[in-house]
Design a protein around this motif. Structure first.
Motif, PDB file in Angstrom:
ATOM      1  N   LEU A 178      -3.179   8.064   9.775  1.00 14.11           N
ATOM      2  CA  LEU A 178      -3.053   9.535   9.740  1.00 14.11           C
ATOM      3  C   LEU A 178      -1.779   9.588   8.946  1.00 14.11           C
ATOM      4  O   LEU A 178      -0.432   9.096   9.264  1.00 14.11           O
ATOM      5  N   GLU A 179      -1.893  10.350   8.002  1.00 16.05           N
ATOM      6  CA  GLU A 179      -0.949  10.519   7.033  1.00 16.05           C
ATOM      7  C   GLU A 179      -0.363  12.089   6.549  1.00 16.05           C
ATOM      8  O   GLU A 179      -1.526  13.066   6.649  1.00 16.05           O
ATOM      9  N   ASP A 180       0.735  12.751   6.697  1.00 14.76           N
ATOM     10  CA  ASP A 180       0.935  14.146   6.181  1.00 14.76           C
ATOM     11  C   ASP A 180       1.149  13.882   4.534  1.00 14.76           C
ATOM     12  O   ASP A 180       2.383  13.331   4.076  1.00 14.76           O
ATOM     13  N   GLU A 181       0.265  14.388   3.632  1.00 13.78           N
ATOM     14  CA  GLU A 181       0.166  14.288   2.442  1.00 13.78           C
ATOM     15  C   GLU A 181       1.519  15.050   1.511  1.00 13.78           C
ATOM     16  O   GLU A 181       1.682  15.108   0.545  1.00 13.78           O
ATOM     17  N   GLY A 233      -9.440 -13.072   8.518  1.00 13.79           N
ATOM     18  CA  GLY A 233      -8.053 -12.516   7.945  1.00 13.79           C
ATOM     19  C   GLY A 233      -7.011 -11.917   9.169  1.00 13.79           C
ATOM     20  O   GLY A 233      -7.738 -11.364  10.096  1.00 13.79           O
ATOM     21  N   HIS A 234      -5.928 -12.219   9.207  1.00 14.18           N
ATOM     22  CA  HIS A 234      -4.925 -11.741  10.163  1.00 14.18           C
ATOM     23  C   HIS A 234      -4.014 -10.960   9.353  1.00 14.18           C
ATOM     24  O   HIS A 234      -3.271 -11.465   8.364  1.00 14.18           O
ATOM     25  N   LEU A 235      -3.766  -9.728   9.783  1.00 12.45           N
ATOM     26  CA  LEU A 235      -3.078  -8.717   8.870  1.00 12.45           C
ATOM     27  C   LEU A 235      -1.707  -8.556   9.644  1.00 12.45           C
ATOM     28  O   LEU A 235      -1.513  -7.983  10.732  1.00 12.45           O
ATOM     29  N   PHE A 236      -0.501  -8.539   8.840  1.00 12.63           N
ATOM     30  CA  PHE A 236       0.898  -8.187   9.285  1.00 12.63           C
ATOM     31  C   PHE A 236       1.457  -7.020   8.536  1.00 12.63           C
ATOM     32  O   PHE A 236       1.190  -7.202   7.219  1.00 12.63           O
ATOM     33  N   VAL A 237       2.285  -6.461   9.231  1.00 13.92           N
ATOM     34  CA  VAL A 237       3.178  -5.094   8.266  1.00 13.92           C
ATOM     35  C   VAL A 237       4.455  -5.698   8.418  1.00 13.92           C
ATOM     36  O   VAL A 237       5.137  -5.903   9.545  1.00 13.92           O
ATOM     37  N   ASP A 238       5.259  -5.485   7.173  1.00 11.75           N
ATOM     38  CA  ASP A 238       6.637  -5.384   6.926  1.00 11.75           C
ATOM     39  C   ASP A 238       7.436  -3.985   7.638  1.00 11.75           C
ATOM     40  O   ASP A 238       7.294  -3.287   7.524  1.00 11.75           O
ATOM     41  N   THR A 239       7.941  -4.432   8.911  1.00 10.35           N
ATOM     42  CA  THR A 239       8.809  -3.483   9.599  1.00 10.35           C
ATOM     43  C   THR A 239      10.410  -3.312   9.265  1.00 10.35           C
ATOM     44  O   THR A 239      10.933  -2.731  10.068  1.00 10.35           O
ATOM     45  N   SER A 240      10.606  -4.272   8.256  1.00 14.80           N
ATOM     46  CA  SER A 240      12.023  -4.076   7.932  1.00 14.80           C
ATOM     47  C   SER A 240      12.675  -2.663   7.434  1.00 14.80           C
ATOM     48  O   SER A 240      13.702  -2.678   7.394  1.00 14.80           O
ATOM     49  N   VAL A 241      11.708  -1.790   6.877  1.00 12.88           N
ATOM     50  CA  VAL A 241      12.135  -0.778   6.465  1.00 12.88           C
ATOM     51  C   VAL A 241      11.568   0.356   7.513  1.00 12.88           C
ATOM     52  O   VAL A 241      10.494   0.456   7.991  1.00 12.88           O
ATOM     53  N   PRO A 242      12.525   1.095   7.722  1.00 14.12           N
ATOM     54  CA  PRO A 242      12.220   1.923   8.945  1.00 14.12           C
ATOM     55  C   PRO A 242      11.190   3.029   8.463  1.00 14.12           C
ATOM     56  O   PRO A 242      11.487   3.800   7.610  1.00 14.12           O
ATOM     57  N   MET A 243      10.210   3.096   9.283  1.00  8.05           N
ATOM     58  CA  MET A 243       9.099   3.883   8.835  1.00  8.05           C
ATOM     59  C   MET A 243       8.053   4.138  10.349  1.00  8.05           C
ATOM     60  O   MET A 243       7.443   3.018  10.615  1.00  8.05           O
ATOM     61  N   PRO A 244       8.116   5.002  10.924  1.00 10.06           N
ATOM     62  CA  PRO A 244       7.223   5.002  12.297  1.00 10.06           C
ATOM     63  C   PRO A 244       5.663   4.874  12.180  1.00 10.06           C
ATOM     64  O   PRO A 244       5.093   5.874  12.441  1.00 10.06           O
ATOM     65  N   GLN A 293       5.233   9.458  -0.704  1.00 11.30           N
ATOM     66  CA  GLN A 293       4.612   8.099  -0.512  1.00 11.30           C
ATOM     67  C   GLN A 293       5.920   7.050  -0.586  1.00 11.30           C
ATOM     68  O   GLN A 293       6.874   7.171  -1.313  1.00 11.30           O
ATOM     69  N   ARG A 294       5.628   5.721   0.000  1.00 11.38           N
ATOM     70  CA  ARG A 294       6.327   4.675   0.246  1.00 11.38           C
ATOM     71  C   ARG A 294       5.577   3.719   0.211  1.00 11.38           C
ATOM     72  O   ARG A 294       4.697   3.423   0.850  1.00 11.38           O
ATOM     73  N   GLY A 295       6.095   2.530  -0.517  1.00  9.62           N
ATOM     74  CA  GLY A 295       5.273   1.340  -0.617  1.00  9.62           C
ATOM     75  C   GLY A 295       5.325   0.446   0.598  1.00  9.62           C
ATOM     76  O   GLY A 295       6.820   0.511   1.166  1.00  9.62           O
ATOM     77  N   LEU A 328       0.946  -1.246   0.058  1.00  8.57           N
ATOM     78  CA  LEU A 328      -0.011  -0.020   0.029  1.00  8.57           C
ATOM     79  C   LEU A 328       0.906   1.404  -0.023  1.00  8.57           C
ATOM     80  O   LEU A 328       1.924   1.444   0.581  1.00  8.57           O
ATOM     81  N   PRO A 329       0.591   2.368  -0.675  1.00  5.17           N
ATOM     82  CA  PRO A 329       1.255   3.507  -0.669  1.00  5.17           C
ATOM     83  C   PRO A 329       0.819   4.293   0.479  1.00  5.17           C
ATOM     84  O   PRO A 329      -0.185   4.873   0.567  1.00  5.17           O
ATOM     85  N   LEU A 330       1.713   4.507   1.487  1.00  7.15           N
ATOM     86  CA  LEU A 330       1.482   5.433   2.482  1.00  7.15           C
ATOM     87  C   LEU A 330       2.704   6.602   2.831  1.00  7.15           C
ATOM     88  O   LEU A 330       3.733   6.324   2.071  1.00  7.15           O
ATOM     89  N   HIS A 331       2.118   7.515   3.022  1.00  7.05           N
ATOM     90  CA  HIS A 331       3.336   8.990   3.353  1.00  7.05           C
ATOM     91  C   HIS A 331       4.302   8.412   4.299  1.00  7.05           C
ATOM     92  O   HIS A 331       3.795   7.832   5.453  1.00  7.05           O
ATOM     93  N   GLU A 332       5.216   8.873   4.090  1.00  8.00           N
ATOM     94  CA  GLU A 332       6.487   8.540   5.278  1.00  8.00           C
ATOM     95  C   GLU A 332       5.956   9.314   6.588  1.00  8.00           C
ATOM     96  O   GLU A 332       5.359  10.256   6.368  1.00  8.00           O
ATOM     97  N   GLY A 333       6.133   8.540   7.415  1.00  8.20           N
ATOM     98  CA  GLY A 333       5.843   8.918   8.909  1.00  8.20           C
ATOM     99  C   GLY A 333       4.325   8.782   9.269  1.00  8.20           C
ATOM    100  O   GLY A 333       3.865   9.208  10.319  1.00  8.20           O
ATOM    101  N   SER A 334       3.790   7.798   8.310  1.00  8.22           N
ATOM    102  CA  SER A 334       2.396   7.629   8.857  1.00  8.22           C
ATOM    103  C   SER A 334       1.927   6.769   9.965  1.00  8.22           C
ATOM    104  O   SER A 334       2.926   6.109  10.202  1.00  8.22           O
ATOM    105  N   LYS A 335       0.887   6.856  10.672  1.00 10.79           N
ATOM    106  CA  LYS A 335       0.695   5.911  11.673  1.00 10.79           C
ATOM    107  C   LYS A 335      -0.658   5.275  11.462  1.00 10.79           C
ATOM    108  O   LYS A 335      -1.798   5.927  11.158  1.00 10.79           O
ATOM    109  N   LEU A 336      -0.723   4.046  11.389  1.00 11.92           N
ATOM    110  CA  LEU A 336      -1.744   3.180  11.372  1.00 11.92           C
ATOM    111  C   LEU A 336      -2.615   3.445  12.483  1.00 11.92           C
ATOM    112  O   LEU A 336      -2.334   3.323  13.626  1.00 11.92           O
ATOM    113  N   LEU A 337      -3.962   3.818  12.345  1.00  8.90           N
ATOM    114  CA  LEU A 337      -4.942   4.001  13.294  1.00  8.90           C
ATOM    115  C   LEU A 337      -5.991   2.716  13.585  1.00  8.90           C
ATOM    116  O   LEU A 337      -6.386   2.495  14.738  1.00  8.90           O
TER     117      LEU A 337
END
Length: 98
Positions: free
Chosen positions: A40-43, A82-93, A47-49, A17-26
């Protein structure tokens, strides 16, 4: 300036998913039998995949240690869970949990 944006979760075991850097999943939730993530995204930021992985209840999985659990969603009166997981290997808070 930040906004809360909604992203549809595709019917795929792995997706980006394309999210803006520094986004916070709510929130992870279902609307009209479709799963979504709100963030919560700062447009003004680029954006980063961000990679996600979805697994079904009972499915055998081998997750890398950097895959962090986000949440569970239920579709079609419980016939799909469904159980959802996110890849945290790329630093992005964005991985503060939902």
């Amino acid at each position: 300036m930040a906004r809360i944006l909604k992203h549809k979760i595709p019917a795929a075991s792995e997706f980006t998913l394309p999210l803006h850097e520094g986004s916070k999943l709510l929130k992870l939730d279902v609307v009209n039998e479709k799963a979504y993530i709100w963030a919560l995204e700062d447009e003004s930021k680029p954006q980063r995949g961000v990679k996600f992985r979805m697994v079904m209840t009972g499915e055998e999985i081998n997750l890398e240690p950097y895959m962090m659990y986000i949440g569970t969603f239920i579709l079609f009166n419980g016939s799909f869970v469904g159980h959802l997981f996110v890849d945290t290997s790329v630093p992005m808070p964005i991985y503060e949990g939902i």
